[in-house]
Motif scaffolding. Sequence first.
Motif, mmCIF file in Angstrom:
data_model
loop_
_atom_site.group_PDB
_atom_site.id
_atom_site.type_symbol
_atom_site.label_atom_id
_atom_site.label_comp_id
_atom_site.label_asym_id
_atom_site.label_seq_id
_atom_site.Cartn_x
_atom_site.Cartn_y
_atom_site.Cartn_z
ATOM 1 N N ALA A 445 0.831 -1.210 0.000
ATOM 2 C CA ALA A 445 0.000 0.000 0.000
ATOM 3 C C ALA A 445 0.858 1.249 0.000
ATOM 4 C CB ALA A 445 -0.930 -0.017 1.211
ATOM 5 N N ALA A 446 1.903 1.266 0.827
ATOM 6 C CA ALA A 446 2.777 2.437 0.883
ATOM 7 C C ALA A 446 3.552 2.612 -0.415
ATOM 8 C CB ALA A 446 3.732 2.294 2.069
ATOM 9 N N GLN A 447 4.020 1.508 -0.990
ATOM 10 C CA GLN A 447 4.811 1.599 -2.230
ATOM 11 C C GLN A 447 3.966 2.122 -3.387
ATOM 12 O OE1 GLN A 447 8.349 0.559 -2.156
ATOM 13 N NE2 GLN A 447 8.065 2.097 -3.747
ATOM 14 N N GLU A 448 2.729 1.682 -3.484
ATOM 15 C CA GLU A 448 1.843 2.158 -4.554
ATOM 16 C C GLU A 448 1.567 3.653 -4.419
ATOM 17 O OE1 GLU A 448 -1.401 -0.483 -3.990
ATOM 18 O OE2 GLU A 448 -0.625 -2.014 -5.367
ATOM 19 N N GLN A 449 1.396 4.108 -3.163
ATOM 20 C CA GLN A 449 1.180 5.542 -2.952
ATOM 21 C C GLN A 449 2.447 6.338 -3.257
ATOM 22 O OE1 GLN A 449 -1.080 6.582 0.754
ATOM 23 N NE2 GLN A 449 -1.115 4.358 1.037
ATOM 24 N N ALA A 450 3.588 5.771 -2.914
ATOM 25 C CA ALA A 450 4.852 6.446 -3.221
ATOM 26 C C ALA A 450 5.027 6.587 -4.723
ATOM 27 C CB ALA A 450 6.020 5.660 -2.622
ATOM 28 N N LEU A 451 4.709 5.552 -5.467
ATOM 29 C CA LEU A 451 4.804 5.595 -6.926
ATOM 30 C C LEU A 451 3.949 6.724 -7.502
ATOM 31 C CD1 LEU A 451 5.658 4.355 -9.636
ATOM 32 C CD2 LEU A 451 3.759 2.729 -9.401
ATOM 33 N N GLU A 452 2.754 6.878 -6.976
ATOM 34 C CA GLU A 452 1.870 7.937 -7.449
ATOM 35 C C GLU A 452 2.459 9.318 -7.147
ATOM 36 O OE1 GLU A 452 -1.073 9.780 -9.380
ATOM 37 O OE2 GLU A 452 -0.667 7.616 -9.352
ATOM 38 N N CYS A 453 3.081 9.465 -5.985
ATOM 39 C CA CYS A 453 3.715 10.746 -5.639
ATOM 40 C C CYS A 453 4.858 11.076 -6.602
ATOM 41 C CB CYS A 453 4.244 10.705 -4.203
ATOM 42 S SG CYS A 453 2.973 10.732 -2.925
ATOM 43 N N HIS A 454 5.681 10.085 -6.934
ATOM 44 C CA HIS A 454 6.791 10.321 -7.859
ATOM 45 C C HIS A 454 6.269 10.735 -9.230
ATOM 46 C CE1 HIS A 454 9.213 8.823 -4.702
ATOM 47 N NE2 HIS A 454 9.070 7.525 -4.958
ATOM 48 N N ARG A 455 5.182 10.143 -9.669
ATOM 49 C CA ARG A 455 4.600 10.497 -10.966
ATOM 50 C C ARG A 455 4.047 11.917 -10.935
ATOM 51 N NH1 ARG A 455 1.648 4.608 -11.970
ATOM 52 N NH2 ARG A 455 3.404 3.657 -13.129
ATOM 53 N N GLN A 456 3.477 12.303 -9.794
ATOM 54 C CA GLN A 456 2.917 13.663 -9.690
ATOM 55 C C GLN A 456 3.985 14.726 -9.874
ATOM 56 O OE1 GLN A 456 0.621 14.318 -6.129
ATOM 57 N NE2 GLN A 456 -0.564 12.436 -6.405
#
Length: 580
Positions: A445-456
Amino acid sequence: MASPCPSERSTITSRRSCASSTFAPAPRQPRKLFGSAFPISLRAEVSAVGPTALLERDSQLEALRAEQGRGRLVLVAAEAGGGKTALVQAFLAGLPRGVRVLQGACDALFTPRPLGPFADVAHATGGELAQAVEGGARPHEVIGPLVDELRTKPTVLVLEDLHWADESTLDLLRLLGRRVEGLDAPVLVTYRDDELGPAHPLRIVLGDLESTADTLRLRLPSLSAEAVGELAQPHGADAADLYAKTAGNPFFVTEALAGGGEAVPVTVRDAVLARAGRLESRARSLLEAVAIVTPQAELWLLERLAGDSVDALDTCLASGMLTSHENGVAFRHELARRAVEESLSPARRLDLHRRALGALESQGTIDLSRAAHHAEAAGDADAVLRYAPSAGDYASELGASREAAAQYGRALRFSDALGAEARGDLLERRAYACYLVGEFDEALAAQEQALECHRQVGDTRAEGDSLRSLSRLLRYVGRAEEAMRVGEHAVAVLETLPEGRELGLAYCNVSHLHQHLEDEEGERRAQPRARAARRPRRARGTRLRRDDVVVPAGAVVRGGGSLLRAGARVLHRARSRPLA
């Protein structure tokens, strides 16, 4: 006269029924408080695994049995909930036929009954003893009829909870203790030794009796971790956690098991708050201050939290609710601390945590973990973000990954005001800490949210590395095919950038996946990319951290696969670059 309990022996009791010999936790029934901070119906429900077997009480039970038929004062001491009554009832259950049992108890009253337990006994026996007690006779006038009554037939006299005794009861106990040796009746006295301060009246009487009467002292220790584990096993409870919360207190152990998932069982809460409620207001205020500080409250911190109430510290220690340690004080039992903490009003709790945070911040060296705890409880988002990530980093450096994950999670709960880059960094740290302790769902869950932050924020390198980490986590939870798709995507993203450690690790990850899936064809198709990895492409100004250039163990041990070798070459080249 009270009706005898069903038994082969002659039994006389007053106000209390014969306790069941079943001590294991039972289904919850309505319970009634009667003359004690603990429900009477629970007093025999401690420390046992079978109908009659007490855990870790064999030596004390044998000592009691050895006193049968002998005139002696037997002092049974334990902390509140320590199993005193359970031990006595187990002894009484094994008495031979024809032995009479006389029982009386003191009550937790603000104004104790004169001769309370002896009045119970007199009510049960009637005769001259009852006439003397009901007529208002003084202790020296009651001792004669009492001794005469004890001589009429084989008897066991039980006097319970004498830590609540009034002065006249203690005077009569002193007189009885000096005469008990000439009787054939053992006198069993139970009391809470954790409530006897240096000047407690009962302590003074016991000291006097030690030199003038034939006494036997039995001290009941808390249950060991092994015994708690034996009780926890049938319930599927975490024995280590149960022991940590209860410190082996039989009452707390039993009620925690009976309460199932309750953080603080209602029976424990009521017992603790009833005990605290008998203290003066300043002592209660001090207990509240100690309750919000873990693992212990230093004296300098208590002065900041409780002000003048710190003068009541001796009272709290004498009550047995607090214990002293080298650097401060703490609750004797974690469940008791939680019960007091949960009883605080929201405003009181908030005020105490704010004071604690301010006090910690005024120190030269701040305890990051404690500061983060009080900051969260005080709802201070800025302070949480100031201390929790650093506390997590410190825990991570020490190898305490579970604590690190918790601290990063704490910071993330207050991260709404952070930018995507900072939030993504926190999520990466939490994902890795959760991965290290095997909490893969939380890590995913944390890794998926981190990925979204990097894309933003458009950080392609961080996005590719996050995809590689996500692929690894998916492999660990058995989603190998999805892991391969994500891993291939990570390689594709990173191959668009100048070469760095991220690409080397991505190659190694995909190679591991091919080997995991036994996909030789996939490995063959990957060879062109592996050959391309031989030609270094380095971003200008790229600097690597020393811990980023370690070749994965699989690259050294397994050694097979074009991508694995390519990844190793990339990481090897990275070793020669300047280290940050």
